[in-house]
Scaffold this motif. Structure first.
Motif, PDB file in Angstrom:
ATOM      1  N   TRP A 290      12.970   6.156 -10.803  1.00  0.00           N
ATOM      2  CA  TRP A 290      11.755   6.703 -11.305  1.00  0.00           C
ATOM      3  C   TRP A 290      10.998   7.247 -10.263  1.00  0.00           C
ATOM      4  O   TRP A 290      11.710   7.969  -9.051  1.00  0.00           O
ATOM      5  N   THR A 291      10.362   7.843 -10.955  1.00  0.00           N
ATOM      6  CA  THR A 291       9.700   9.323  -9.628  1.00  0.00           C
ATOM      7  C   THR A 291       7.868   9.109  -9.454  1.00  0.00           C
ATOM      8  O   THR A 291       7.085   8.715 -10.531  1.00  0.00           O
ATOM      9  N   PHE A 292       7.641   9.072  -8.036  1.00  0.00           N
ATOM     10  CA  PHE A 292       6.294   9.298  -7.381  1.00  0.00           C
ATOM     11  C   PHE A 292       6.299  10.779  -7.833  1.00  0.00           C
ATOM     12  O   PHE A 292       6.767  11.641  -7.266  1.00  0.00           O
TER      13      PHE A 292
ATOM     14  N   SER B 291       0.750  -1.045  -0.037  1.00  0.00           N
ATOM     15  CA  SER B 291      -0.076   0.103  -0.017  1.00  0.00           C
ATOM     16  C   SER B 291       1.037   1.176  -0.174  1.00  0.00           C
ATOM     17  O   SER B 291       1.755   1.601   0.990  1.00  0.00           O
ATOM     18  N   VAL B 292       0.769   2.030  -1.281  1.00  0.00           N
ATOM     19  CA  VAL B 292       2.061   3.134  -1.216  1.00  0.00           C
ATOM     20  C   VAL B 292       1.766   4.417  -0.050  1.00  0.00           C
ATOM     21  O   VAL B 292       2.260   4.392   0.350  1.00  0.00           O
TER      22      VAL B 292
ATOM     23  N   SER C 230      -3.703  13.097  -2.189  1.00  0.00           N
ATOM     24  CA  SER C 230      -4.906  12.420  -2.038  1.00  0.00           C
ATOM     25  C   SER C 230      -4.403  12.282  -3.500  1.00  0.00           C
ATOM     26  O   SER C 230      -5.606  10.675  -3.796  1.00  0.00           O
ATOM     27  N   ARG C 231      -3.466  11.580  -4.088  1.00  0.00           N
ATOM     28  CA  ARG C 231      -3.168  10.601  -5.329  1.00  0.00           C
ATOM     29  C   ARG C 231      -1.921  10.763  -6.213  1.00  0.00           C
ATOM     30  O   ARG C 231      -1.472  11.620  -5.423  1.00  0.00           O
ATOM     31  N   VAL C 232      -1.603   9.497  -6.503  1.00  0.00           N
ATOM     32  CA  VAL C 232       0.156   9.379  -6.598  1.00  0.00           C
ATOM     33  C   VAL C 232       0.562   9.447  -8.447  1.00  0.00           C
ATOM     34  O   VAL C 232      -1.047   8.295  -8.075  1.00  0.00           O
ATOM     35  N   CYS C 233       1.029   9.483  -8.809  1.00  0.00           N
ATOM     36  CA  CYS C 233       1.539   9.320 -10.235  1.00  0.00           C
ATOM     37  C   CYS C 233       3.257   8.463 -10.172  1.00  0.00           C
ATOM     38  O   CYS C 233       3.733   8.941  -9.622  1.00  0.00           O
ATOM     39  N   ALA C 234       3.022   7.812 -10.774  1.00  0.00           N
ATOM     40  CA  ALA C 234       4.076   7.123 -10.884  1.00  0.00           C
ATOM     41  C   ALA C 234       4.390   7.602 -12.601  1.00  0.00           C
ATOM     42  O   ALA C 234       4.115   6.865 -13.544  1.00  0.00           O
TER      43      ALA C 234
ATOM     44  N   HIS D 163      -5.459   8.384  -3.353  1.00  0.00           N
ATOM     45  CA  HIS D 163      -4.677   7.768  -1.831  1.00  0.00           C
ATOM     46  C   HIS D 163      -5.003   6.636  -1.210  1.00  0.00           C
ATOM     47  O   HIS D 163      -4.430   5.610  -1.399  1.00  0.00           O
ATOM     48  N   GLY D 164      -6.384   6.055  -1.210  1.00  0.00           N
ATOM     49  CA  GLY D 164      -7.300   4.865  -0.327  1.00  0.00           C
ATOM     50  C   GLY D 164      -6.769   3.680  -1.705  1.00  0.00           C
ATOM     51  O   GLY D 164      -6.783   2.832  -0.359  1.00  0.00           O
ATOM     52  N   SER D 165      -6.427   3.547  -2.448  1.00  0.00           N
ATOM     53  CA  SER D 165      -6.153   2.637  -3.085  1.00  0.00           C
ATOM     54  C   SER D 165      -4.734   2.019  -4.085  1.00  0.00           C
ATOM     55  O   SER D 165      -4.777   1.621  -4.343  1.00  0.00           O
ATOM     56  N   ALA D 166      -4.276   3.081  -3.675  1.00  0.00           N
ATOM     57  CA  ALA D 166      -2.733   3.008  -4.437  1.00  0.00           C
ATOM     58  C   ALA D 166      -2.320   1.819  -4.449  1.00  0.00           C
ATOM     59  O   ALA D 166      -1.707   1.706  -2.642  1.00  0.00           O
TER      60      ALA D 166
END
Length: 184
Positions: A115-117, A66-67, A76-80, A152-155
């Motif tokens: 690589w980047t979050f 889990s992130v 609130s959200r994450v991108c990779a 956030h909750g499902s990353a």
């Protein structure tokens, strides 16, 4: 009778020593600045925190991480994204707003070692976090053309390990569907 004796000036030695020390300090500062610009800067608090947690989890037989468990800050959200940055317009489209600090991300690329979050806070602020591909593992960004962004909750990071332990694992950022337990 011999000619006049040369006058010794011990002050010149101190002056030359001071000049030498100053030159050395200037060279060391220039090297530090060059390293800062070449590597994208020193490690941020968030980068140290996430890297430390990932490095402790990689040796375990974990297939999902889990992130949210990797972070202590709000997002609130994450991108990779992989080691090749998307263009400014593409990234702004994915983020849904104009990220004014894109230069900060652009300066650290192309860095084949990372690589980047991109952790998004309130659709205004982005916290970039570099992940060391060699020490921790690589991002599997080959399977999707789009940059994955997950709430956030499902990353969830899905971990693929290799039989050859010398090869670091591969990570995929996906959404974990909490109702069925499957990824999307």
């Amino acid at each position: 009778m011999s000619g006049p004796k040369p006058i010794k000036h011990p002050a010149w030695r101190r002056i030359l020593r001071s000049i030498g020390i100053s030159a050395l300090l200037i060279i060391l500062c220039a090297i530090a600045i060059a390293i800062h610009f070449i590597t994208g800067g020193f490690w941020s608090k968030e980068e140290r925190e996430i890297s430390k947690k990932l490095m402790s989890l990689v040796p375990l037989n974990i297939t999902e991480i889990s992130v949210a468990s990797l972070t202590s800050f709000r997002w609130s959200r994450v991108c990779a994204i992989g080691h090749i940055p998307p263009g400014r317009e593409s990234l702004n489209e994915v983020l849904g707003f104009e990220w004014k600090e894109y230069v900060r991300l652009d300066r650290q690329f192309p860095l084949d070692a990372y690589w980047t979050f991109l952790f998004v806070q309130d659709d205004q602020k982005v916290i970039p976090v570099r992940i060391d591909r060699g020490a921790i593992g690589d991002l599997n960004d080959k399977e999707d053309v789009d940059i994955p962004c997950v709430p956030h909750g499902s990353a969830t990071l899905f971990v693929t390990k290799y039989v050859d332990k010398s090869i670091p694992p591969n990570f995929s950022l996906k959404r974990r569907d909490s109702s069925s337990g499957e990824s999307q």
